[in-house]
Design an enzyme around this catalytic site. Structure first.
Site, PDB file in Angstrom:
ATOM      1  N   LYS A 108       0.638   3.556  -2.674  1.00  0.00           N
ATOM      2  CA  LYS A 108      -0.115   4.597  -3.403  1.00  0.00           C
ATOM      3  C   LYS A 108       0.782   5.380  -4.355  1.00  0.00           C
ATOM      4  O   LYS A 108       0.938   6.598  -4.231  1.00  0.00           O
ATOM      5  CB  LYS A 108      -0.795   5.556  -2.418  1.00  0.00           C
ATOM      6  CG  LYS A 108      -1.736   4.893  -1.438  1.00  0.00           C
ATOM      7  CD  LYS A 108      -2.414   5.903  -0.522  1.00  0.00           C
ATOM      8  CE  LYS A 108      -3.329   5.257   0.492  1.00  0.00           C
ATOM      9  NZ  LYS A 108      -2.645   4.441   1.508  1.00  0.00           N
ATOM     10  N   ASP A 114       3.135   9.416  -9.773  1.00  0.00           N
ATOM     11  CA  ASP A 114       4.288  10.134 -10.318  1.00  0.00           C
ATOM     12  C   ASP A 114       4.137  10.130 -11.836  1.00  0.00           C
ATOM     13  O   ASP A 114       3.061   9.763 -12.346  1.00  0.00           O
ATOM     14  CB  ASP A 114       5.586   9.424  -9.858  1.00  0.00           C
ATOM     15  CG  ASP A 114       6.772  10.390  -9.764  1.00  0.00           C
ATOM     16  OD1 ASP A 114       6.968  11.177 -10.708  1.00  0.00           O
ATOM     17  OD2 ASP A 114       7.485  10.348  -8.743  1.00  0.00           O
ATOM     18  N   ASP A 129       0.850  -1.204   0.000  1.00  0.00           N
ATOM     19  CA  ASP A 129       0.000   0.000   0.000  1.00  0.00           C
ATOM     20  C   ASP A 129       0.878   1.244   0.000  1.00  0.00           C
ATOM     21  O   ASP A 129       1.011   1.932   1.007  1.00  0.00           O
ATOM     22  CB  ASP A 129      -0.905  -0.064   1.250  1.00  0.00           C
ATOM     23  CG  ASP A 129      -1.806   1.154   1.410  1.00  0.00           C
ATOM     24  OD1 ASP A 129      -2.046   1.860   0.414  1.00  0.00           O
ATOM     25  OD2 ASP A 129      -2.263   1.391   2.542  1.00  0.00           O
ATOM     26  N   ARG A 177      -6.468  -2.371  13.784  1.00  0.00           N
ATOM     27  CA  ARG A 177      -6.364  -2.496  15.237  1.00  0.00           C
ATOM     28  C   ARG A 177      -7.221  -3.581  15.896  1.00  0.00           C
ATOM     29  O   ARG A 177      -6.733  -4.219  16.842  1.00  0.00           O
ATOM     30  CB  ARG A 177      -6.616  -1.120  15.878  1.00  0.00           C
ATOM     31  CG  ARG A 177      -5.428  -0.190  15.632  1.00  0.00           C
ATOM     32  CD  ARG A 177      -5.786   1.261  15.777  1.00  0.00           C
ATOM     33  NE  ARG A 177      -6.619   1.712  14.655  1.00  0.00           N
ATOM     34  CZ  ARG A 177      -7.045   2.958  14.485  1.00  0.00           C
ATOM     35  NH1 ARG A 177      -6.722   3.877  15.385  1.00  0.00           N
ATOM     36  NH2 ARG A 177      -7.768   3.288  13.430  1.00  0.00           N
TER      37      ARG A 177
HETATM   38  O1  C5P Z   1      -6.963   0.017  12.555  1.00  0.00           O
HETATM   39  P1  C5P Z   1      -7.910   0.241  11.418  1.00  0.00           P
HETATM   40  O2  C5P Z   1      -8.810  -0.943  11.133  1.00  0.00           O
HETATM   41  O3  C5P Z   1      -8.680   1.521  11.548  1.00  0.00           O
HETATM   42  O4  C5P Z   1      -6.935   0.384  10.146  1.00  0.00           O
HETATM   43  C1  C5P Z   1      -7.408   0.631   8.868  1.00  0.00           C
HETATM   44  C2  C5P Z   1      -6.282   0.658   7.882  1.00  0.00           C
HETATM   45  O5  C5P Z   1      -6.822   1.103   6.637  1.00  0.00           O
HETATM   46  C3  C5P Z   1      -5.134   1.608   8.224  1.00  0.00           C
HETATM   47  O6  C5P Z   1      -3.918   1.061   7.678  1.00  0.00           O
HETATM   48  C4  C5P Z   1      -5.518   2.871   7.491  1.00  0.00           C
HETATM   49  O7  C5P Z   1      -4.412   3.655   7.146  1.00  0.00           O
HETATM   50  C5  C5P Z   1      -6.185   2.303   6.235  1.00  0.00           C
HETATM   51  N1  C5P Z   1      -7.128   3.206   5.594  1.00  0.00           N
HETATM   52  C6  C5P Z   1      -8.230   3.720   6.243  1.00  0.00           C
HETATM   53  N2  C5P Z   1      -9.077   4.568   5.581  1.00  0.00           N
HETATM   54  C7  C5P Z   1      -8.839   4.901   4.324  1.00  0.00           C
HETATM   55  C8  C5P Z   1      -7.742   4.387   3.641  1.00  0.00           C
HETATM   56  C9  C5P Z   1      -6.900   3.528   4.322  1.00  0.00           C
HETATM   57  O8  C5P Z   1      -8.474   3.410   7.408  1.00  0.00           O
HETATM   58  N3  C5P Z   1      -9.677   5.669   3.702  1.00  0.00           N
END
Ligand code: C5P
Length: 240
Positions: A68, A71, A66, A218
């Site tokens: 992203k 460029d 991931d 998490r």
């Molecule tokens: O801990 P949690 O379930 O909130 O983590 C969600 C993951 O998805 C994290 O790595 C976060 O950066 C990513 N993410 C997100 N929302 C977005 C894009 C990516 O929560 N719109």
């Protein structure tokens, strides 16, 4: 009711939001690759580098890199080629890079892969952006219109799917071929803490609207028993 036109394989993609390789590998030792994919983002990749990605791949995990990419087309193509050599399952780019950048990414993945090419996923409008922010960067259209436009553009130029919020999935699926993937964070079981996520979907709700793969961090990475936590999400998502 589930959507029977969904692609066959659905995974719980665990966000490996760890600060170093040791913490990530200690966590991963508790998981079975069959039920999940692992998302390696900026923090872990900058700290631990491609060696960690190769280790995870060698342990049988599907890895979503991931990073992203965004460029000029040649640079994005080179980055995609390098990612493909690591053996990753999925990579992502910003749809806002436009058709030439997306096409270059697709071609680079297709010509590098020895096995199946990594899936190419586009990020549309980041969910951290609101209408004011879009306006500030010179985009006058409404967020849902921009998301739909960029998702369709990504599909038309070779992307396999998009990262999007569950709220956007129905519109994206209505406008694109059935196999077009939707990869969706912001997923929680009813008993979980929301943390800093605002618009939560449960795995069952995600399945109902047609999400292909859910991204969960998490609730699994902070669990005392990560494999058991993973299975709760997997079962809820795949048997809804
Ligand atoms: O801990 P949690 O379930 O909130 O983590 C969600 C993951 O998805 C994290 O790595 C976060 O950066 C990513 N993410 C997100 N929302 C977005 C894009 C990516 O929560 N719109």
């Amino acid at each position: 009711m589930s959507d029977s036109s969904l692609p066959k394989d659905h995974y719980v993609i665990i966000a490996l939001d760890f600060a170093d390789a040791e913490s990530a590998l200690t966590f991963v030792r508790q998981l079975k690759p069959k039920y999940c994919a692992l998302k390696v983002g900026f923090e872990l990749f900058v700290a631990a580098g491609p060696a960690l990605v190769e280790t995870l791949v060698s342990q049988g995990f599907r890895v979503f890199l991931d990073l992203k990419f965004h460029d000029i087309p040649n640079t994005v193509a080179s980055a995609c080629a390098a990612a493909s050599k690591l053996g990753v399952w999925m990579v992502n780019i910003h749809a806002s890079g436009g058709p030439k950048m997306i096409t270059a990414a697709r071609e680079a993945l297709d010509c590098q892969a020895t096995g199946p090419a990594p899936l190419l996923i586009a990020v549309t409008v980041l969910t951290s952006m609101d209408q004011d922010t879009l306006h500030q960067i010179g985009v006058a259209r409404k967020i849902p219109e921009v998301v739909d436009h960029w998702a369709t553009m990504a599909a038309d130029h070779g992307c396999d799917g998009v990262v999007c919020s569950a709220q956007e999935v129905a519109a994206i699926r209505a406008q694109n071929r059935a196999e077009f993937l939707t990869v969706t964070p912001g997923i929680r079981l009813p008993e979980d803490a929301k943390d800093d996520q605002h618009r939560i979907f449960t795995p069952e709700q995600a399945q109902t609207v047609g999400v292909s793969h859910i991204v969960v961090g998490r609730p699994i990475t902070c669990s005392q028993d990560p494999q058991a936590a993973l299975m709760k999400f997997y079962t809820a998502f795949t048997s809804a």
